[in-house]
Design a protein around this motif. Sequence first.
Motif, mmCIF file in Angstrom:
data_model
loop_
_atom_site.group_PDB
_atom_site.id
_atom_site.type_symbol
_atom_site.label_atom_id
_atom_site.label_comp_id
_atom_site.label_asym_id
_atom_site.label_seq_id
_atom_site.Cartn_x
_atom_site.Cartn_y
_atom_site.Cartn_z
ATOM 1 N N ARG A 188 -18.622 -31.292 18.654
ATOM 2 C CA ARG A 188 -18.490 -31.293 20.096
ATOM 3 C C ARG A 188 -18.762 -29.904 20.686
ATOM 4 N N LEU A 189 -18.334 -28.879 19.981
ATOM 5 C CA LEU A 189 -18.413 -27.532 20.552
ATOM 6 C C LEU A 189 -19.644 -26.770 20.082
ATOM 7 N N ARG A 190 -20.181 -27.133 18.913
ATOM 8 C CA ARG A 190 -21.467 -26.582 18.482
ATOM 9 C C ARG A 190 -22.550 -27.567 18.878
ATOM 10 N N PHE A 191 -23.827 -27.169 18.712
ATOM 11 C CA PHE A 191 -24.913 -28.132 18.802
ATOM 12 C C PHE A 191 -25.571 -28.130 17.422
ATOM 13 N N HIS A 192 -25.253 -29.110 16.592
ATOM 14 C CA HIS A 192 -25.590 -29.063 15.163
ATOM 15 C C HIS A 192 -25.108 -27.725 14.600
ATOM 16 N N VAL A 193 -26.033 -26.931 14.006
ATOM 17 C CA VAL A 193 -25.591 -25.652 13.434
ATOM 18 C C VAL A 193 -25.533 -24.532 14.471
ATOM 19 N N GLN A 194 -25.884 -24.835 15.705
ATOM 20 C CA GLN A 194 -26.029 -23.756 16.669
ATOM 21 C C GLN A 194 -24.696 -23.405 17.330
ATOM 22 N N GLY A 195 -24.391 -22.139 17.327
ATOM 23 C CA GLY A 195 -23.246 -21.664 18.097
ATOM 24 C C GLY A 195 -21.982 -21.438 17.304
ATOM 25 N N ASP A 196 -22.044 -21.535 15.971
ATOM 26 C CA ASP A 196 -20.810 -21.330 15.203
ATOM 27 C C ASP A 196 -20.410 -19.853 15.154
ATOM 28 N N ASP A 197 -21.298 -18.981 15.609
ATOM 29 C CA ASP A 197 -20.965 -17.555 15.636
ATOM 30 C C ASP A 197 -20.334 -17.121 16.962
ATOM 31 N N VAL A 198 -20.216 -18.037 17.921
ATOM 32 C CA VAL A 198 -19.731 -17.641 19.246
ATOM 33 C C VAL A 198 -18.212 -17.476 19.212
ATOM 34 N N ASP A 199 -17.739 -16.278 19.520
ATOM 35 C CA ASP A 199 -16.302 -15.982 19.365
ATOM 36 C C ASP A 199 -15.424 -16.875 20.237
ATOM 37 N N TRP A 200 -15.886 -17.207 21.449
ATOM 38 C CA TRP A 200 -15.052 -18.028 22.342
ATOM 39 C C TRP A 200 -14.914 -19.451 21.798
ATOM 40 N N ILE A 201 -15.963 -19.913 21.131
ATOM 41 C CA ILE A 201 -15.899 -21.250 20.527
ATOM 42 C C ILE A 201 -15.027 -21.196 19.266
ATOM 43 N N ARG A 202 -15.186 -20.160 18.494
ATOM 44 C CA ARG A 202 -14.424 -20.047 17.242
ATOM 45 C C ARG A 202 -12.912 -20.000 17.514
ATOM 46 N N GLU A 203 -12.505 -19.224 18.526
ATOM 47 C CA GLU A 203 -11.058 -19.108 18.767
ATOM 48 C C GLU A 203 -10.487 -20.408 19.322
ATOM 49 N N MET A 204 -11.365 -21.262 19.809
ATOM 50 C CA MET A 204 -10.942 -22.546 20.348
ATOM 51 C C MET A 204 -10.849 -23.601 19.258
ATOM 52 N N TRP A 205 -11.583 -23.411 18.188
ATOM 53 C CA TRP A 205 -11.812 -24.498 17.233
ATOM 54 C C TRP A 205 -11.347 -24.176 15.825
ATOM 55 N N LYS A 206 -11.627 -22.982 15.357
ATOM 56 C CA LYS A 206 -11.325 -22.662 13.960
ATOM 57 C C LYS A 206 -9.820 -22.492 13.771
#
Lengths: 279, 867
Positions: free
Chosen positions: B716-734
């Motif tokens: 939902r928060l990435r687009f396939h493999v794209q965006g897993d390096d984004v810090d704002w997404i990581r702190e929300m998900w990881k």
Amino acid sequence: MTQKEMSINLNECTGCGLCQIACKDEHVGNDYLPWTKSQPDTGHFWIKVVGQERGQIPKVRVTYIPLACVHCGNAPCMKACPENAIDRREDGIVWIRPEKCTGCRLCQEACPYNAIYFNEQSHIAQKCTFCVHRIDQGLVPRCADVCPRDAIIFGDSDSPELSALRQHIEVLHPEYETDPRVNYVGLPRPFIAGTVVDVESGEVISDADITVTDLFNDKELTVSTDAFGDFWITDLARDHKYMVKVEKQPYERSLLVLKADQDKNVGEIRLTRDSAPSL
Amino acid sequence: MKIAAPETNRDTYRVVYVAHPASGLARSNFPVECHVAGDKVIRCLPLHIPDEVRLYEIRTSRGTFTRPRKEVQMPLAYAWKRRIHSPTRIAFPLLRADWSPDNPKPHNRGRSSFVRIGWDQALDIVVGQLKRIRDRYGSMESVLVQADGHGQSGYLQSLHFWGHYLFDNIHRQLGWGWWVQQMRNPDSWEGYYYGAKHVWGFEESLGEPWQDAVWDDVLENAEMVLFSGNDPEATGFGMSGSIATTMTRWLRQAGIKIVAISPDLNYSAAVTADKWIPLKPNTDSALYLAIANVWITEQLYDLDYVATHTVGFEQFEEHVMGRTDELPKTPQWAESITGVPAHTIKALAREWARKRTTLSVYFGGPKIRGTMSHLTARIEAYLMAMQGIGKPGRQFLRVGAPSFDKKSLAQVPRYPEVDAIGVPFNPIVEYAIGRAPKSEVFVPRTLVADAVLNPPIAWNGSTAALATSEDQFTAYQFPPRKDHPGIKMIWNENGNQTGSWTHGSKWIDALRSSGIEFVLGIHPWLENDVVFSDLILPVQTVFEHEDLLAVRRSDLLALFYQEQAIPPVGEAKSDYEIHRQIALALGLAEAFPPPQEWLKKDYEQTASFKTLGIGWDEFKRRRVVMYDSPTWEEWVNIKSRYGYGEHDGGLSWFNRDCQGLQTPTGKIEFVSRRILKHAPEDPERPPLAQWREHAELASSPKSKKYPLLVVANHPRLRFHVQGDDVDWIREMWKVTGPDGYGYEPCRIHPADAAARGIRQDDIVMVYNDRGAVLFAAQLSERIIPGAIYTEHGAAMDLIEIDGRPVDRGGNINLIAPSPSEKYPAGERVAIPEMNVSGFLADVRKADMEALLRRCGADSLSAATRGR
């Protein structure tokens, strides 16, 4: 002066997280003085979406709750600040003056909603400003602007949008008695759900009457099972005990008492045919 | 048609429209409104469609439905600016320090470090390697080109297909021979492609029925919509923006009941479904057969429709009732396979028959990307035929903007002229989503690792997305000749073979195999496959160049001119410019004109130029052309010209005509004439689709060792493999582990967790014979017991524990099956399907002490670790 308010309709919130990301996009790396300095890269959540998984398989729902500073009319943070660095504008917006904040963090301790964050680089306390730099230009806060379902409604307290929601809104944690300006529609209350089945025939039972009585205050609710034999009784009073009566001719009725301490899937309620002749 | 007035530039910042970052394939959805000051992106805002642009209305007896003027993209779009300077961003050409053409040290790929070099040297190496390959092996037939991924969403600059186009020109103009074209298989709609096409055709829409004016019918007539793994809040929102969630709201507003059927309670089901029916992964066909059994037993299907619109029903009836195999496919039978109570199956069957029911999917969902999902998709089509698909309220529905959608009309009111020439179509996309390979030498994307490691390989079907069904029976092989040298060089623009495709760990073996002499990576970020390159050419983000944005992945069509927002980072160039530079060095200047020339030429084919008379320079000044939608009266009038009544839509024309499908009989085929003709004895895909046991089921012998089935959805928060390096997404998900590392979450039912001594947030190892991947366990009621839930696309971060490679990053596709596993070694792969969801594994608590002893010391882990 007209007060600014926000209502968050949880029945429309899908937990997409756009409000949280948009807030960061607005504030990380961008100063909006005098109202606020920039937010650090990570670790601050001036608005944060928290998901609450409810029930047990297969009766499961998720309620998402965006949490932010609620701009209390009776703000503990203001009282706790020894420097008088926290102000309330005439329109009700509570803000921390970055130039006056000394970083003592007492406001953080005082806030019952845990909505204040500490900026280690700037050595100041920070929180949601209702995007005051935007609303002074006639815009709405970024979180409301980006919400794809308009679950976040912001405006003057007497605006038609907010007035329409007035009768539905609730305070998150009313026990804090802080008179918040951010309120909610659809705050989760426990549900009881289940499926009524006829085990002998291996069929679900539709149109069974489910009568639920609050044993503390005698309030009664009635629902029917749907085509899947399912029933959902929602918005129960937390920790109250309920008598659940399941009835359908020609089955023996089923009774159970449940405590609404959490969302409950009671599973299959198995009815058997009334053995007594019904002459 | 009207033109929106762009916001005037403010004193403090410029307004630039920037492509939604991650939809790709030369079609964009609506851009973000980007505010820029100097070389800094200040913020990215949703787009507000101006009042003067007319929106459509769908008028029904249940109310009038329209879309909001606010157009929002997935959260990643507003965080994309974080990728400009993310820790993995590549700013300069990088050469692997221990690579040389004579001694490439392939086993060190992904392990050794890189050194910065200049563009001149980098281009010399690329051209030099092409010439060396040609001198040594006689042609370009030893170069595997991987250039078919989503990438960023511009029209020209950020496409991932330029490698194919370049090699096509090398072939045609220089005469250096064919290249090995990696053929993108029908990922995300596998079952419809390999299965449902043989039931009802729809060759140009990926095996899924056309969506002409479908919402007019659904909103007027449907009473129930089945979300069969459908997740518009995740996949739909990612691909087509907020129209996906708006459409879900329409269903609710129309009072239509939503029933979700999936092993997982996905993001849409969790907030919008009236009922969730969880079932074990890979068992949807058993559920469907039992529903058919109820319908036949209780005469609850449309006998007249079946008689007039279908062929071969009798054989299906025999299979369902167990007359041929003495195994009636009863609800009790299905309960033991699916885990769905028989009484629920019966209730669903009766409700589906009684209520006007539409079935809805978008790309993905566990049902359609698992082993032998083609059988499931065929049986699903059978069921829709039994209830009269095309009758009012009985449709196949995509919630979100479809990519390939129609017979003649759009899914919502749109002028046909706007559909035809409103926005340009970039033919380059045909290298990725085309009718056939452009090179005579090619390999399906699901078999590339086998092509490198175990040649020769043989398979059926080109796997081109828009290939004919007939082609699925054509035999192909690689290498094409006995004296062929095989694959010696890899040209990689995608960077997602390990993270989005089958058996990713096998691709790592291929990248490190001794036969591969040179691996070129062309990418903005040092992540996933790109780490295994010998030379990396740095690519720009969408903020760093001008482009045209052809908004086609939405319910509205529009054109935007994307100005360059910020100067390029370091020495990065656009995908187009990199290939152009290589082409210039090879003397192929004509094929790669300056970007402005290409964009102008294509713009001048549009209605904006031809009908509205807006010249290229004028368009660049205005930057926005949004087309009006027709009024309801105009739309009804347009529909009547194409033979549709006011609320007709979807397959109403087929309901009326009883024929016209792209099948040999023109009807819905329970027994496929095409399969009967080409492969009547195929046990995997018989002429009549039926229940089949296979290796990735709870009943398989392998399940004793690996008892859990992995569900891996689109993130939902990435687009396939794209965006897993984004810090704002990581702190929300990881989920932060005890070691401080951000682990990818995986959901496991509390019962399965308890049986394994796993507690909330424990770091766990998900493993099978293909490898091991680490996750943070999330105890959840959102997944059926016996399965675990993951989202694909987490950035790979390989470490070694006790001599075994383990992915700390949470890339689940590393351990997904390869289609070649289904066949004895060396045998032809009859169906090169992709199975990336619904495969066996087990879970156990990770040995954190062993992990902590190892982590940090490994160079790859250090190179690819996020924040």
